[in-house]
Design an enzyme around this catalytic site. Structure first.
Site, PDB file in Angstrom:
ATOM      1  N   TRP A 188      51.432  56.326  -1.246  1.00  0.00           N
ATOM      2  CA  TRP A 188      50.017  56.163  -1.523  1.00  0.00           C
ATOM      3  C   TRP A 188      49.841  55.564  -2.929  1.00  0.00           C
ATOM      4  O   TRP A 188      50.496  55.995  -3.876  1.00  0.00           O
ATOM      5  CB  TRP A 188      49.285  57.521  -1.414  1.00  0.00           C
ATOM      6  CG  TRP A 188      47.852  57.396  -1.823  1.00  0.00           C
ATOM      7  CD1 TRP A 188      46.830  56.888  -1.073  1.00  0.00           C
ATOM      8  CD2 TRP A 188      47.292  57.753  -3.085  1.00  0.00           C
ATOM      9  NE1 TRP A 188      45.671  56.888  -1.797  1.00  0.00           N
ATOM     10  CE2 TRP A 188      45.929  57.419  -3.040  1.00  0.00           C
ATOM     11  CE3 TRP A 188      47.811  58.305  -4.262  1.00  0.00           C
ATOM     12  CZ2 TRP A 188      45.061  57.634  -4.114  1.00  0.00           C
ATOM     13  CZ3 TRP A 188      46.963  58.513  -5.335  1.00  0.00           C
ATOM     14  CH2 TRP A 188      45.599  58.187  -5.250  1.00  0.00           C
ATOM     15  N   ASP A 356      31.957  56.396   1.094  1.00  0.00           N
ATOM     16  CA  ASP A 356      31.900  57.794   1.535  1.00  0.00           C
ATOM     17  C   ASP A 356      30.683  58.519   0.937  1.00  0.00           C
ATOM     18  O   ASP A 356      30.205  58.167  -0.140  1.00  0.00           O
ATOM     19  CB  ASP A 356      33.193  58.462   1.036  1.00  0.00           C
ATOM     20  CG  ASP A 356      33.545  59.712   1.800  1.00  0.00           C
ATOM     21  OD1 ASP A 356      32.708  60.201   2.566  1.00  0.00           O
ATOM     22  OD2 ASP A 356      34.680  60.191   1.614  1.00  0.00           O
ATOM     23  N   ARG A 432      43.567  66.866   2.760  1.00  0.00           N
ATOM     24  CA  ARG A 432      42.229  66.510   2.248  1.00  0.00           C
ATOM     25  C   ARG A 432      41.162  67.286   3.024  1.00  0.00           C
ATOM     26  O   ARG A 432      40.119  66.755   3.384  1.00  0.00           O
ATOM     27  CB  ARG A 432      41.971  65.006   2.359  1.00  0.00           C
ATOM     28  CG  ARG A 432      41.036  64.467   1.265  1.00  0.00           C
ATOM     29  CD  ARG A 432      40.566  63.058   1.541  1.00  0.00           C
ATOM     30  NE  ARG A 432      39.887  62.485   0.386  1.00  0.00           N
ATOM     31  CZ  ARG A 432      38.960  61.555   0.450  1.00  0.00           C
ATOM     32  NH1 ARG A 432      38.591  61.043   1.598  1.00  0.00           N
ATOM     33  NH2 ARG A 432      38.407  61.085  -0.635  1.00  0.00           N
ATOM     34  N   LYS A 465      33.760  49.817   7.074  1.00  0.00           N
ATOM     35  CA  LYS A 465      35.078  50.083   6.491  1.00  0.00           C
ATOM     36  C   LYS A 465      35.594  51.312   7.218  1.00  0.00           C
ATOM     37  O   LYS A 465      35.074  52.415   7.020  1.00  0.00           O
ATOM     38  CB  LYS A 465      34.939  50.340   4.990  1.00  0.00           C
ATOM     39  CG  LYS A 465      36.234  50.793   4.324  1.00  0.00           C
ATOM     40  CD  LYS A 465      36.037  50.983   2.828  1.00  0.00           C
ATOM     41  CE  LYS A 465      37.249  51.611   2.181  1.00  0.00           C
ATOM     42  NZ  LYS A 465      37.010  51.880   0.754  1.00  0.00           N
ATOM     43  N   TRP A 466      36.545  51.130   8.106  1.00  0.00           N
ATOM     44  CA  TRP A 466      37.063  52.229   8.946  1.00  0.00           C
ATOM     45  C   TRP A 466      38.285  52.809   8.239  1.00  0.00           C
ATOM     46  O   TRP A 466      39.318  52.161   8.166  1.00  0.00           O
ATOM     47  CB  TRP A 466      37.414  51.695  10.328  1.00  0.00           C
ATOM     48  CG  TRP A 466      37.945  52.728  11.282  1.00  0.00           C
ATOM     49  CD1 TRP A 466      38.815  53.744  11.003  1.00  0.00           C
ATOM     50  CD2 TRP A 466      37.664  52.843  12.682  1.00  0.00           C
ATOM     51  NE1 TRP A 466      39.085  54.487  12.129  1.00  0.00           N
ATOM     52  CE2 TRP A 466      38.396  53.957  13.178  1.00  0.00           C
ATOM     53  CE3 TRP A 466      36.872  52.115  13.577  1.00  0.00           C
ATOM     54  CZ2 TRP A 466      38.360  54.346  14.517  1.00  0.00           C
ATOM     55  CZ3 TRP A 466      36.845  52.497  14.911  1.00  0.00           C
ATOM     56  CH2 TRP A 466      37.574  53.608  15.371  1.00  0.00           C
ATOM     57  N   ASP A 467      38.136  54.027   7.767  1.00  0.00           N
ATOM     58  CA  ASP A 467      39.166  54.673   6.970  1.00  0.00           C
ATOM     59  C   ASP A 467      39.921  55.705   7.806  1.00  0.00           C
ATOM     60  O   ASP A 467      39.452  56.143   8.867  1.00  0.00           O
ATOM     61  CB  ASP A 467      38.499  55.360   5.765  1.00  0.00           C
ATOM     62  CG  ASP A 467      39.414  55.422   4.546  1.00  0.00           C
ATOM     63  OD1 ASP A 467      40.638  55.348   4.710  1.00  0.00           O
ATOM     64  OD2 ASP A 467      38.869  55.566   3.434  1.00  0.00           O
ATOM     65  N   MET A 468      41.086  56.095   7.322  1.00  0.00           N
ATOM     66  CA  MET A 468      41.891  57.151   7.959  1.00  0.00           C
ATOM     67  C   MET A 468      42.680  57.792   6.824  1.00  0.00           C
ATOM     68  O   MET A 468      43.680  57.247   6.378  1.00  0.00           O
ATOM     69  CB  MET A 468      42.838  56.537   8.983  1.00  0.00           C
ATOM     70  CG  MET A 468      43.717  57.551   9.676  1.00  0.00           C
ATOM     71  SD  MET A 468      45.124  56.781  10.469  1.00  0.00           S
ATOM     72  CE  MET A 468      45.637  58.090  11.571  1.00  0.00           C
ATOM     73  N   ASN A 469      42.187  58.922   6.368  1.00  0.00           N
ATOM     74  CA  ASN A 469      42.699  59.447   5.104  1.00  0.00           C
ATOM     75  C   ASN A 469      43.792  60.497   5.213  1.00  0.00           C
ATOM     76  O   ASN A 469      44.021  61.250   4.268  1.00  0.00           O
ATOM     77  CB  ASN A 469      41.547  59.964   4.255  1.00  0.00           C
ATOM     78  CG  ASN A 469      40.989  58.843   3.395  1.00  0.00           C
ATOM     79  OD1 ASN A 469      41.745  58.091   2.810  1.00  0.00           O
ATOM     80  ND2 ASN A 469      39.679  58.714   3.354  1.00  0.00           N
ATOM     81  N   CYS A 525      41.301  50.479   6.758  1.00  0.00           N
ATOM     82  CA  CYS A 525      41.717  51.176   5.551  1.00  0.00           C
ATOM     83  C   CYS A 525      42.375  52.471   5.991  1.00  0.00           C
ATOM     84  O   CYS A 525      41.957  53.080   6.971  1.00  0.00           O
ATOM     85  CB  CYS A 525      40.472  51.471   4.708  1.00  0.00           C
ATOM     86  SG  CYS A 525      40.800  52.488   3.259  1.00  0.00           S
ATOM     87  N   ASP A 547      44.662  51.921  -2.636  1.00  0.00           N
ATOM     88  CA  ASP A 547      43.705  52.645  -3.472  1.00  0.00           C
ATOM     89  C   ASP A 547      44.006  52.431  -4.949  1.00  0.00           C
ATOM     90  O   ASP A 547      43.219  52.824  -5.805  1.00  0.00           O
ATOM     91  CB  ASP A 547      43.747  54.151  -3.160  1.00  0.00           C
ATOM     92  CG  ASP A 547      42.913  54.497  -1.940  1.00  0.00           C
ATOM     93  OD1 ASP A 547      42.181  53.620  -1.449  1.00  0.00           O
ATOM     94  OD2 ASP A 547      42.991  55.651  -1.472  1.00  0.00           O
TER      95      ASP A 547
HETATM   96  C1  GLA Z   1      40.013  56.468   0.812  1.00  0.00           C
HETATM   97  C2  GLA Z   1      39.808  54.985   0.623  1.00  0.00           C
HETATM   98  C3  GLA Z   1      38.926  54.762  -0.582  1.00  0.00           C
HETATM   99  C4  GLA Z   1      37.613  55.489  -0.363  1.00  0.00           C
HETATM  100  C5  GLA Z   1      37.841  56.972  -0.108  1.00  0.00           C
HETATM  101  C6  GLA Z   1      36.566  57.674   0.297  1.00  0.00           C
HETATM  102  O1  GLA Z   1      40.788  57.005  -0.212  1.00  0.00           O
HETATM  103  O2  GLA Z   1      41.014  54.299   0.518  1.00  0.00           O
HETATM  104  O3  GLA Z   1      38.704  53.383  -0.793  1.00  0.00           O
HETATM  105  O4  GLA Z   1      36.935  54.901   0.718  1.00  0.00           O
HETATM  106  O5  GLA Z   1      38.792  57.157   0.930  1.00  0.00           O
HETATM  107  O6  GLA Z   1      36.719  59.009   0.548  1.00  0.00           O
END
Ligand code: GLA
Length: 729
Positions: A188, A356, A432, A465-469, A525, A547
């Protein structure tokens, strides 16, 4: 054995295409920059005879013959370069398919049964004598120099089979023991770090076991003959189109076969096929460059721009984007976002993305994921006034979502606790503070598609922006059945289908969403760059690279990214300093680093001084002038950030009319001037008007620029410049 051969009815005279020579049982794949030859040997196995630089004639390759036994430990089967070996007989290298039949028989020996050859596609049917069939599917892009292969494994028998390894295919370099492997690894906020190392006897595995593509490795390889440089030498490369658990196994066998097998990760893999069912593997693209790593990258970039990305060549240039995340984190509200939008618009931003924090009870990362409705405390008038204002300012509006995830503190989780991946009666890892929804479940897939469709329908949203954290953990699916969607009792192995079905449903949602909202664009993302691969690129317009937005670190991340992925899709933001590492770089440096891809701004504009706005406005204006060249041109990595003080990248427009050179210096020492930068890819005889930052111009020939080079006045720490070269007449 009867061999069924179907050839396309049209003439086979063009040199770049797929052809079949019946008398020698040879299938030849000719592209502008490579040749691959397969043959059917006397045992009816499909054998790889050659893959590499173009061999245009048809006289060179005779009929395929298996390699003889050498000893009882080195049987013919394991020495013969089989194009798609089953695990069966006396084969000891990485198989392309491994199965267990219900009766316990695990032997698979595949023989060619049918062929269907057209100039740009081929289907080669392989069969084992006992119920296992594999279709090998090939496509070529003659101009792009790319060959695609993948397989469909079919249960053509009467009993269930459990597939334990399903690979897309195998690429063979010419036999040898002096190859080098180039690949990326990372973590990361430090993705895409390049490694280059000798290929040794044995196997090296690159993989993801995380459910997503991962920050730790990326599904592509380059193998060179140990002499390649950026612009010279022999490089074989391949990239796998899969956003879930993938695996590349790079082997050098005791007989110096060098082979790369790629497909679904075999780790925790099982896929039961009832009679009549089949399993399709991801596309595996391959190519050969006779002009080093740079050309290999440019070939992949072109493949992505022209054939993989939605809209292909017709897709628009990426707009300048503003994203609220680093400015406001979860503290978004209507007045705050409007204030940022006004400032962003004044810079020339074209797409304003609220990140977010806008939904559910999302005040921090402990709650709200899953509740995809607007937080009325933050937006009492809903989103329309903000979006209206963004549009009035001349920008499109985009929104952050993380649809596959759920916080236990959410209405969605309270309503559907059974939707998350987990093993009942076992602890679940919350990362998270969130759990992963089991997207393999049809109900979850439908819920996510509905939620996103509702957002895109209700609001004037042009971009998600489709995220997957987080990655998967405890990937249990206790309602799994042999046929997804049908209520049938399953076995424990059926649960392992989650690795495949999850990703398929992810693609399915993206595809349906785009079909219903043709103007909608999507960014992939995953906590930065953990979901970037040729699979997801079929459905998204750009990707979030990392990030880590610290500009000096970014030079190396972006270099590694550029090995396989086009500048056009590389989202790069200018953010505030000090940033990661506590490092501060000048604003111009940060802009020029970000302008090497799809420019974004992620800074807190509320804190900017007037002078920052002045720099930013001129940089955004410059970006708009040069972005056609940067986003769709040919990239030459002139000086690597891994090699020294100076980094230089050059982009040459496809029509040759413009080139753009970016150069960065880390830290000058002993008052030494920066090294001369020699340009590439110009027309020696043409003259170019060379415009330096600040508008000073000179005229030079392409020959001078490439052979005498340019001395740029990069002084001090974090110096940066950009030079635009326009071909005269
Ligand atoms: C991830 C993304 C960031 C942001 C945060 C929001 O870390 O990579 O760019 O969107 O989530 O929680």
């Amino acid at each position: 054995m009867r061999l069924v051969i179907l050839l396309a009815a049209f003439a086979v005279s063009v040199s770049a295409q797929i052809t079949y020579q019946a008398e020698r049982h040879l299938i030849t794949f000719q592209t502008a920059s490579s040749t691959m030859v397969l043959g059917v040997n006397e045992r009816h196995e499909l054998q790889t005879l050659y893959w590499g630089a173009p061999v245009p004639g048809t006289i060179d390759f005779g009929e395929a013959h298996s390699t003889p036994d050498r000893s009882s430990f080195d049987p013919s089967q394991t020495r013969t370069r089989e194009e798609f070996p089953g695990w069966g007989g006396a084969r000891y290298y990485e198989p392309a398919v491994k199965i267990t039949r219900a009766d316990g028989d695990r032997d698979v020996v595949l023989k060619v049964r049918a062929m269907n050859i057209t100039p740009t596609a081929a289907k080669i049917g392989l069969e084992d004598k006992d119920g296992v069939a594999v279709d090998l599917l090939y496509r070529i892009w003659p101009e792009l120099g790319i060959i695609e292969k993948h397989s469909v494994i079919r249960n053509a028998g009467k009993q269930n089979i459990n597939v334990e390894s399903a690979q897309s295919g195998v690429w063979y370099m010419p036999p040898g023991d002096n190859y080098r492997l180039t690949y990326v690894s990372g973590r990361w906020a430090a993705e895409d770090q390049i490694s280059r190392e000798p290929v040794h006897p044995g196997a090296k595995v690159l993989e993801s076991r995380r459910g997503n593509t991962s920050h730790n490795a990326n599904p592509w390889f380059m193998i060179d003959d140990s002499h390649a440089t950026e612009e010279t030498g022999r490089v074989w490369f391949g990239a796998l189109a899969w956003s879930g658990n993938w695996r590349l196994s790079i082997e050098q066998t005791p007989y110096n076969q060098v082979r790369v097998t790629g497909g679904f990760n075999t780790f925790d893999f099982a896929y039961t096929l009832l009679p009549g069912m089949s399993l399709e593997t991801p596309a595996f693209y391959g190519g050969y460059s006779g002009q080093g790593f740079g050309e290999a990258s440019r070939m992949l970039h072109r493949l992505e721009r022209e054939e993989i990305l939605p809209g292909g060549v017709k897709s628009r240039l990426r707009p300048v984007l503003y994203n609220s995340w680093e400015a406001t984190t979860f503290h978004v509200d209507e007045p705050g976002q409007k204030a940022l939008a006004a400032k962003a618009a004044s810079l020339g931003v074209e797409l304003f993305v609220m990140d977010d924090g806008w939904f559910g009870k999302r005040n921090n990362d402990h709650a709200g994921l899953g509740d995809w409705f607007v937080n009325k405390a933050k937006f009492p008038n809903d989103l329309q006034p903000l979006i209206g204002e963004v549009n009035r300012l001349g920008m499109d509006f985009g929104l952050w979502v993380e649809p596959e995830m759920v916080n236990p503190d959410s209405d969605l989780y309270r309503a559907h606790p059974d939707w998350v991946l987990n093993f009942p009666n076992r602890p679940r890892s919350e990362l998270r503070n969130q759990l992963v929804l089991n997207l393999a479940l049809p109900d979850v897939r439908d819920f996510i598609l509905d939620a996103l469709d509702r957002l895109a329908t209700t609001y004037n949203i042009k971009y998600f922006k489709w995220d997957m954290n987080r990655s998967f953990s405890e990937p249990g699916w206790d309602s799994a059945s042999p046929v997804v969607g049908l209520k049938m009792p399953g076995t424990p192995d059926d649960q392992k289908k989650v690795w495949v079905e999850y990703v398929r449903n992810y693609y399915d949602i993206l595809q349906k969403l785009r079909a219903k909202h043709p103007k909608l664009e999507i960014e992939s993302c995953s906590g930065g760059g953990a979901r970037i691969d040729l699979g997801v690129l079929k459905y998204v317009d750009e990707v979030w690279t990392s990030d880590n937005t610290e500009a000096f670190d970014r030079l190396r991340i972006q270099e590694g990214f550029s090995y396989a992925y086009a500048p056009k899709i590389m989202s790069s933001w200018v953010t505030d300093v000090p940033n990661m590492n506590g490092r501060s770089t000048p604003l111009q440096y940060r802009f020029l680093v970000a302008m090497q891809g799809a420019l974004g701004i992620g800074a807190n504009l509320n804190k900017w001084a007037d002078a920052d706005f002045t720099v930013a406005k001129s940089m955004v204006a410059l970006d708009k002038q040069i972005r056609p060249t940067v986003q769709t041109g040919n990239l030459y990595r002139l000086m690597s950030p891994r090699d020294g003080d100076v980094t230089a990248n050059e982009y040459v427009a496809q029509d040759g009319k413009q080139a753009v050179l970016f150069a960065f210096r880390h830290s000058q020492e002993y008052d030494l001037p920066a090294p001369t930068i020699y340009l590439e890819g110009l027309d020696s005889r043409a003259t170019y008007t060379v415009t330096y930052l600040g508008d000073r111009t000179e005229q030079h020939t392409g020959a001078y620029l490439m052979h005498n080079g340019l001395d740029l006045n990069l002084k001090g720490d974090y110096a940066s410049t950009v030079v635009v070269l326009n071909r005269d007449h």
